[in-house]
Every structure is written in C-alpha cells, then in structure tokens.
Design an enzyme around this catalytic site. Structure first.
Site, short mmCIF file in Angstrom:
data_model
loop_
_atom_site.label_atom_id
_atom_site.label_comp_id
_atom_site.label_asym_id
_atom_site.label_seq_id
_atom_site.Cartn_x
_atom_site.Cartn_y
_atom_site.Cartn_z
CG ASP A 13 -2.08 0.92 1.11
OD1 ASP A 13 -2.37 1.37 -0.02
OD2 ASP A 13 -2.70 1.23 2.14
CG ASN A 15 2.19 1.70 -5.13
OD1 ASN A 15 3.08 1.47 -4.33
ND2 ASN A 15 1.70 0.79 -5.96
NE ARG A 17 -1.69 6.59 1.37
CZ ARG A 17 -1.70 5.64 2.29
NH1 ARG A 17 -1.50 5.96 3.55
NH2 ARG A 17 -1.91 4.39 1.95
CG HIS A 30 -0.01 2.58 -9.32
ND1 HIS A 30 -0.24 2.08 -8.06
CD2 HIS A 30 -1.06 3.41 -9.58
CE1 HIS A 30 -1.37 2.59 -7.58
NE2 HIS A 30 -1.89 3.39 -8.47
CD GLU A 60 -13.19 -5.19 -2.53
OE1 GLU A 60 -11.99 -5.47 -2.37
OE2 GLU A 60 -14.08 -6.05 -2.60
CD1 TRP A 62 -12.46 -4.57 -10.15
CD2 TRP A 62 -11.72 -3.72 -12.09
NE1 TRP A 62 -11.80 -5.58 -10.82
CE2 TRP A 62 -11.35 -5.09 -12.02
CE3 TRP A 62 -11.37 -2.98 -13.22
CZ2 TRP A 62 -10.64 -5.72 -13.03
CZ3 TRP A 62 -10.65 -3.63 -14.24
CH2 TRP A 62 -10.30 -4.97 -14.14
CG LEU A 124 10.05 -16.38 -3.86
CD1 LEU A 124 9.98 -16.39 -2.33
CD2 LEU A 124 10.41 -14.98 -4.35
NE ARG A 180 -3.08 -1.44 4.23
CZ ARG A 180 -4.31 -1.53 3.74
NH1 ARG A 180 -5.11 -2.47 4.16
NH2 ARG A 180 -4.73 -0.68 2.81
NE ARG A 186 -8.07 0.71 4.92
CZ ARG A 186 -7.74 1.97 5.21
NH1 ARG A 186 -7.83 2.40 6.44
NH2 ARG A 186 -7.32 2.79 4.25
CB SER A 188 -7.84 -3.76 2.31
OG SER A 188 -7.67 -2.56 3.03
C1 IPE Z 1 -5.38 -2.75 -0.63
O1 IPE Z 1 -5.07 -1.41 -0.70
C2 IPE Z 1 -5.27 -3.37 -1.99
C3 IPE Z 1 -3.92 -3.47 -2.55
C4 IPE Z 1 -2.80 -3.14 -1.95
C5 IPE Z 1 -3.85 -4.03 -3.86
P1 IPE Z 1 -6.18 -0.28 -0.86
O2 IPE Z 1 -5.45 1.02 -0.93
O3 IPE Z 1 -7.07 -0.62 -2.00
O4 IPE Z 1 -7.02 -0.43 0.48
P2 IPE Z 1 -7.97 0.59 1.22
O5 IPE Z 1 -8.96 1.06 0.21
O6 IPE Z 1 -7.11 1.71 1.71
O7 IPE Z 1 -8.57 -0.19 2.35
C1 IPE Z 2 -1.36 0.37 -3.48
O1 IPE Z 2 -1.15 1.74 -3.42
C2 IPE Z 2 -1.59 -0.13 -4.89
C3 IPE Z 2 -2.99 -0.49 -5.19
C4 IPE Z 2 -3.95 -0.55 -4.31
C5 IPE Z 2 -3.30 -0.82 -6.56
P1 IPE Z 2 -2.36 2.75 -3.44
O2 IPE Z 2 -2.67 3.09 -4.87
O3 IPE Z 2 -3.51 2.26 -2.66
O4 IPE Z 2 -1.73 4.02 -2.75
P2 IPE Z 2 -2.43 4.95 -1.68
O5 IPE Z 2 -2.91 4.08 -0.57
O6 IPE Z 2 -3.55 5.66 -2.39
O7 IPE Z 2 -1.35 5.90 -1.26
MG MG Z 3 -4.03 2.39 -0.71
#
Ligand code: IPE
Ligand code: IPE
Ligand code: MG
Length: 235
Positions: A13, A15, A17, A30, A60, A62, A124, A180, A186, A188
């Site tokens: 998580d 990317n 921000r 990303h 989710e 999408w 791996l 995480r 959380r 997710s």
């Molecule tokens: C969880 O991250 C999904 C992935 C890392 C692929 P999200 O950024 O989608 O989760 P929420 O929406 O903050 O719970």
């Molecule tokens: C995780 O990073 C990648 C995916 C969920 C695809 P985010 O895109 O959720 O990055 P934040 O949480 O918005 O910073």
């Molecule tokens: Mg995120």
C-alpha cells in the site's frame, strides 16, 4: 529463525501517497511499486522466505479512476517483459491468483504466460494477487464445494483440508507473517482465511520505499513474537 516453509504476505500500500508527496502522478507510484516487487522478491528469497504473496489489485480497486485502473492493468506486461528472464534464472515460480477472466485479454495472456514459463521452478513461490478479493474467493469456494457435493464428487462433513483445496491459494502454506506498508492498519479483504494465525506487522514506509532493510526489520519483529496457535507455551 524462520520455519522451513515460510510464507510472507504483503499488502503493498501507499503507491499513490508516495507519488503525491514527490509531486508525481499516482501512476508514477504504481510504476515504482511494480519495480519494487522484483527487489523485494529477491530480498525475501535471500532472507529465507519460501512463499511471498503480494496484493497487487483488489476486487474493490475497480472503483478508482479509469486512467489509473488502465495504467495498473498494463503493468504486468511491462513488469514481466523486464524481469521474467531473471525470475526464471533465479528459479522463481510465478503464481497469479484472482478473478483473472475479468482482466483485459492482454493482461490475462501475460499472466498465464508467466505461470506457464515458470511452472517447473522450485525456488521462491511468488504469488501475485490480481483482481483478488478474499470474500469473492470464499464465496466461490463455497459454491464450488456445494456443486461438488450435489454431483457426488465431494462429501460432508467439510474439513479444513478439503475446504483449503477449493481456495485460490490451494497448495500454499498458511500465512506466517502479514505485512502492510504505508501506515494503514486494516486487512482490506486480503486472505481472510489464510491469515488465521499470521503475525501482523504494520510499517510506516510506503511500498515504493519498502526495501530489504525494512523487510529485515519486519522479520526481526516476527522473530520476537510468541506464536501459540491457541495453545499454552510450556515454561
Ligand atoms: C489494498 O489497498 C489493496 C492493494 C494493496 C492491492 P487499498 O489502498 O485498495 O485499500 P484501502 O482502500 O485503503 O482499504
Ligand atoms: C497500493 O497503493 C496499490 C494499489 C492498491 C493498486 P495505493 O494506490 O492504494 O496508494 P495509496 O494508498 O492511495 O497511497
Ligand atoms: Mg491504498
């Protein structure tokens, strides 16, 4: 010390921000994040992890802007073009789970090809969760099992072992450590069944800046924990 079979799952998580803090578009986060999958696969393998399972795109996700989703869907092509040969050389086995038939055809083909090319590797096990959601996985498993019972191919009562064979993670050990990144605490919709007794570690670093040192710190934290699996430790 890690177990012989050591399974680490990571919710990659932060990317977006990370990119925003640098004045970049979310997509730049990303791209950097997908390159980091290669670095962390190598680091994990070197540190004794046998199974690494990464959350790349949820059922989710999408809901996000079309441009962002389209960009993420193109990343597997870019990623495997760059790193597949190296993964083969290193003996990694690619495993992709999720509702793959809902992905764009090109993405689907790239992912199937990566699995096919690496299927005989014994190093791996790198599982990428793409269009994955744990609730979807559990509901599909329940449905498939019910169908098999109806057709006389499966029996009641249902055991853990049999149920696990209906999950997309079939063949993988239970998760030992769930990490995480980026400060959120959380789950997710990730591996709800498989993390039953996993140790949870949350770190502040965003996924693009999660490196071998941070992974080591998470493993050190894991090693300090006392896993009891519901029992009582002899003292
Ligand atoms: C969880 O991250 C999904 C992935 C890392 C692929 P999200 O950024 O989608 O989760 P929420 O929406 O903050 O719970
Ligand atoms: C995780 O990073 C990648 C995916 C969920 C695809 P985010 O895109 O959720 O990055 P934040 O949480 O918005 O910073
Ligand atoms: Mg995120």
């Amino acid at each position: 010390m890690l177990n012989d079979d050591f399974h680490v799952a990571i919710i990659m998580d932060g990317n977006g921000r990370w990119a925003k803090a640098k004045g970049l578009a979310r997509t730049a986060g990303h791209l950097k994040g997908s390159d980091n999958v290669r670095n962390i696969a190598i680091a994990a393998s070197e540190l004794g992890v046998t199974h690494l399972t990464l959350y790349a795109f949820s059922t989710e996700n999408w809901k996000r802007a079309k441009d962002e989703v389209n960009y993420i869907m193109k990343l597997p092509g870019v990623f495997f073009e760059k790193y597949m040969d190296e993964f083969i050389e290193r003996g990694y086995r690619m495993n992709i789970i999720g509702k793959l038939d809902e992905l764009p055809k090109k993405t689907y083909d790239v992912l199937i090809d990566a699995m096919e090319k690496s299927k005989d590797n014994t190093g791996l096990v790198l599982t990428i969760c793409m269009n994955y959601g744990s609730q979807m996985e559990l509901i599909n498993a329940a449905e498939a099992y019910a169908r098999d019972v109806k057709e006389g191919k499966a029996e009641l009562p249902l055991t853990n072992e049999v149920f696990e064979s209906y999950l997309m993670t079939k063949g993988l050990p239970m998760v030992d450590l769930l990490i995480r990144t980026s400060g959120e605490q959380r789950i997710s919709n990730y591996l709800l069944y498989q993390i039953a007794y996993a140790e949870l570690v949350f770190c502040e670093e965003a996924w693009p800046e999660f490196d071998k040192e941070v992974l080591k710190r998470c493993l050190d934290e894991y090693n300090k924990r006392d896993r009891r699996f519901g029992g009582v430790k002899n003292v």
